[in-house]
Design a protein around this motif. Structure first.
Motif, PDB file in Angstrom:
ATOM      1  N   ILE A   1      44.163  57.174  39.961  1.00 54.29           N
ATOM      2  CA  ILE A   1      43.028  56.748  39.136  1.00 54.29           C
ATOM      3  C   ILE A   1      42.112  55.833  39.944  1.00 54.29           C
ATOM      4  CG2 ILE A   1      42.370  55.381  37.113  1.00 54.29           C
ATOM      5  CD1 ILE A   1      44.948  56.437  35.773  1.00 54.29           C
ATOM      6  N   ASN A   2      42.710  54.940  40.718  1.00 56.41           N
ATOM      7  CA  ASN A   2      41.927  54.029  41.551  1.00 56.41           C
ATOM      8  C   ASN A   2      41.115  54.789  42.590  1.00 56.41           C
ATOM      9  OD1 ASN A   2      40.986  51.563  42.464  1.00 56.41           O
ATOM     10  ND2 ASN A   2      42.714  51.235  43.816  1.00 56.41           N
TER      11      ASN A   2
ATOM     12  N   PRO B   1      33.942  35.381  38.753  1.00 51.92           N
ATOM     13  CA  PRO B   1      34.810  36.335  39.460  1.00 51.92           C
ATOM     14  C   PRO B   1      35.758  35.617  40.426  1.00 51.92           C
ATOM     15  CG  PRO B   1      32.635  36.340  40.424  1.00 51.92           C
ATOM     16  CD  PRO B   1      32.580  35.395  39.255  1.00 51.92           C
ATOM     17  N   SER B   2      36.917  36.201  40.624  1.00 52.15           N
ATOM     18  CA  SER B   2      37.872  35.705  41.615  1.00 52.15           C
ATOM     19  C   SER B   2      38.807  36.848  41.985  1.00 52.15           C
ATOM     20  CB  SER B   2      38.660  34.510  41.067  1.00 52.15           C
ATOM     21  OG  SER B   2      39.435  34.892  39.949  1.00 52.15           O
ATOM     22  N   SER B   3      39.678  36.590  42.928  1.00 49.17           N
ATOM     23  CA  SER B   3      40.660  37.609  43.305  1.00 49.17           C
ATOM     24  C   SER B   3      41.972  36.920  43.630  1.00 49.17           C
ATOM     25  CB  SER B   3      40.169  38.427  44.491  1.00 49.17           C
ATOM     26  OG  SER B   3      40.030  37.609  45.624  1.00 49.17           O
ATOM     27  N   SER B   4      43.050  37.685  43.544  1.00 51.01           N
ATOM     28  CA  SER B   4      44.369  37.150  43.872  1.00 51.01           C
ATOM     29  C   SER B   4      45.239  38.271  44.398  1.00 51.01           C
ATOM     30  CB  SER B   4      45.013  36.501  42.641  1.00 51.01           C
ATOM     31  OG  SER B   4      45.338  37.489  41.686  1.00 51.01           O
TER      32      SER B   4
ATOM     33  N   ALA C   1      54.672  40.069  44.202  1.00 56.43           N
ATOM     34  CA  ALA C   1      55.752  41.046  44.099  1.00 56.43           C
ATOM     35  C   ALA C   1      55.351  42.409  44.646  1.00 56.43           C
ATOM     36  CB  ALA C   1      56.194  41.181  42.649  1.00 56.43           C
ATOM     37  N   SER C   2      54.180  42.891  44.250  1.00 53.29           N
ATOM     38  CA  SER C   2      53.784  44.247  44.636  1.00 53.29           C
ATOM     39  C   SER C   2      52.810  44.288  45.811  1.00 53.29           C
ATOM     40  CB  SER C   2      53.158  44.956  43.444  1.00 53.29           C
ATOM     41  OG  SER C   2      51.973  44.288  43.048  1.00 53.29           O
ATOM     42  N   LYS C   3      52.335  43.143  46.270  1.00 53.32           N
ATOM     43  CA  LYS C   3      51.379  43.052  47.382  1.00 53.32           C
ATOM     44  C   LYS C   3      50.070  43.788  47.083  1.00 53.32           C
ATOM     45  CE  LYS C   3      54.437  40.999  50.014  1.00 53.32           C
ATOM     46  NZ  LYS C   3      54.603  39.612  49.801  1.00 53.32           N
ATOM     47  N   ILE C   4      49.696  43.843  45.797  1.00 48.88           N
ATOM     48  CA  ILE C   4      48.455  44.488  45.378  1.00 48.88           C
ATOM     49  C   ILE C   4      47.413  43.407  45.155  1.00 48.88           C
ATOM     50  CG2 ILE C   4      47.349  45.813  43.541  1.00 48.88           C
ATOM     51  CD1 ILE C   4      49.966  47.269  43.129  1.00 48.88           C
TER      52      ILE C   4
ATOM     53  N   VAL D   1      36.938  33.558  25.265  1.00 55.14           N
ATOM     54  CA  VAL D   1      37.088  33.496  26.718  1.00 55.14           C
ATOM     55  C   VAL D   1      38.092  34.579  27.095  1.00 55.14           C
ATOM     56  CG1 VAL D   1      37.785  32.104  28.700  1.00 55.14           C
ATOM     57  CG2 VAL D   1      36.627  31.026  26.765  1.00 55.14           C
ATOM     58  N   LEU D   2      37.647  35.514  27.935  1.00 55.78           N
ATOM     59  CA  LEU D   2      38.477  36.644  28.354  1.00 55.78           C
ATOM     60  C   LEU D   2      38.819  36.497  29.821  1.00 55.78           C
ATOM     61  CD1 LEU D   2      35.976  38.035  26.452  1.00 55.78           C
ATOM     62  CD2 LEU D   2      37.528  39.925  26.764  1.00 55.78           C
ATOM     63  N   HIS D   3      40.022  36.822  30.166  1.00 57.04           N
ATOM     64  CA  HIS D   3      40.451  36.954  31.560  1.00 57.04           C
ATOM     65  C   HIS D   3      40.756  38.433  31.754  1.00 57.04           C
ATOM     66  CE1 HIS D   3      41.085  32.628  32.584  1.00 57.04           C
ATOM     67  NE2 HIS D   3      41.006  32.559  31.279  1.00 57.04           N
ATOM     68  N   VAL D   4      39.887  39.102  32.489  1.00 64.55           N
ATOM     69  CA  VAL D   4      39.999  40.546  32.695  1.00 64.55           C
ATOM     70  C   VAL D   4      40.400  40.783  34.142  1.00 64.55           C
ATOM     71  CG1 VAL D   4      38.799  42.751  32.486  1.00 64.55           C
ATOM     72  CG2 VAL D   4      38.184  40.865  30.976  1.00 64.55           C
ATOM     73  N   GLU D   5      41.255  41.804  34.334  1.00 65.00           N
ATOM     74  CA  GLU D   5      41.818  42.014  35.657  1.00 65.00           C
ATOM     75  C   GLU D   5      41.873  43.513  35.962  1.00 65.00           C
ATOM     76  OE1 GLU D   5      45.362  39.601  36.712  1.00 65.00           O
ATOM     77  OE2 GLU D   5      46.427  41.341  36.015  1.00 65.00           O
ATOM     78  N   THR D   6      41.773  43.843  37.244  1.00 61.33           N
ATOM     79  CA  THR D   6      41.910  45.216  37.708  1.00 61.33           C
ATOM     80  C   THR D   6      42.430  45.211  39.139  1.00 61.33           C
ATOM     81  OG1 THR D   6      40.827  47.367  37.884  1.00 61.33           O
ATOM     82  CG2 THR D   6      39.566  45.475  38.609  1.00 61.33           C
ATOM     83  N   ILE D   7      42.827  46.369  39.598  1.00 54.68           N
ATOM     84  CA  ILE D   7      43.255  46.531  40.992  1.00 54.68           C
ATOM     85  C   ILE D   7      41.994  46.631  41.845  1.00 54.68           C
ATOM     86  CG2 ILE D   7      44.445  48.027  42.612  1.00 54.68           C
ATOM     87  CD1 ILE D   7      46.156  48.950  40.231  1.00 54.68           C
ATOM     88  N   ARG D   8      41.989  45.883  42.911  1.00 54.57           N
ATOM     89  CA  ARG D   8      40.817  45.906  43.792  1.00 54.57           C
ATOM     90  C   ARG D   8      40.825  47.178  44.630  1.00 54.57           C
ATOM     91  NH1 ARG D   8      38.873  40.588  46.342  1.00 54.57           N
ATOM     92  NH2 ARG D   8      36.801  40.988  45.605  1.00 54.57           N
ATOM     93  N   SER D   9      39.635  47.800  44.701  1.00 55.26           N
ATOM     94  CA  SER D   9      39.550  49.050  45.478  1.00 55.26           C
ATOM     95  C   SER D   9      39.444  48.759  46.955  1.00 55.26           C
ATOM     96  CB  SER D   9      38.347  49.877  45.107  1.00 55.26           C
ATOM     97  OG  SER D   9      37.764  49.598  43.907  1.00 55.26           O
TER      98      SER D   9
END
Length: 175
Positions: free
Chosen positions: A74-75, A106-109, A113-116, A167-175
């Motif tokens: 999907i990604n 925006p931020s990233s982390s 555990a999964s190194k994603i 206040v929403l904290h939304v997250e996704t896998i970075r492409s």
């Protein structure tokens, strides 16, 4: 010199010898065998339990691998210039909430555990109705872009009755 014993004494000695011989055979022949058998049965039961657990973990691992492969698929189908920030902004316009956005951070982390690598956006919507928030959350959660709401805090908006801030904290896998 032979011991003179009557018949009754001979039978008693014979049975005593047989009894002693039986105890020795049991003690050194049968008892160790039965103890080893019991030990092997306990070990076999333990190994069977471990095998069941290993099979369960194997199926769980395969399920996670399939999910991971599905997420990667999907990604990879997601547009190359996809950013979570722009996506959430576009959905806010679609839901009619673009004027109610107080801030977006925006931020990233990196998931240890999964190194994603994950892309995160903290977003505050002010003076909205609960139905508008529900419509927006529906758009976010049903998108085909592996985007999900990690945390949501809702509070009553003090100025107007029936309006809320979220206040929403939304997250996704970075492409």
């Amino acid at each position: 010199m032979a011991l003179r014993m009557n018949r009754r004494e001979r039978y008693s000695v014979f049975f005593a010898c047989i009894l002693i011989l039986a105890v020795i055979v049991y003690q050194f022949g049968i008892a160790p065998f039965t103890e080893k058998k019991k030990l092997f049965e306990r070990q076999l039961a333990s190994k069977k339990t471990a095998l069941v657990q290993i099979n369960r973990l194997k199926s769980e691992y395969e399920s996670l691998l399939n999910k991971n492969n599905n997420l990667k698929k999907i990604n990879s189908q997601r547009e190359k210039a996809f950013t979570l920030f722009a996506f959430l902004e576009k959905l806010a316009v679609k839901a009619g909430l673009d004027g109610n956005i107080d801030y977006m951070k925006p931020s990233s982390s990196l998931d240890k555990a999964s190194k994603i690598e994950l892309s995160l956006v903290e977003m505050k919507l002010k003076s909205i109705k609960l139905s508008q928030l529900a419509a927006y959350l529906y758009l976010v959660e049903t998108s085909q872009n592996i985007v999900f709401v990690k945390r949501l805090a809702i509070s009553r908006d003090g100025r107007d009755e029936g309006y809320i801030s979220a206040v929403l904290h939304v997250e996704t896998i970075r492409s």
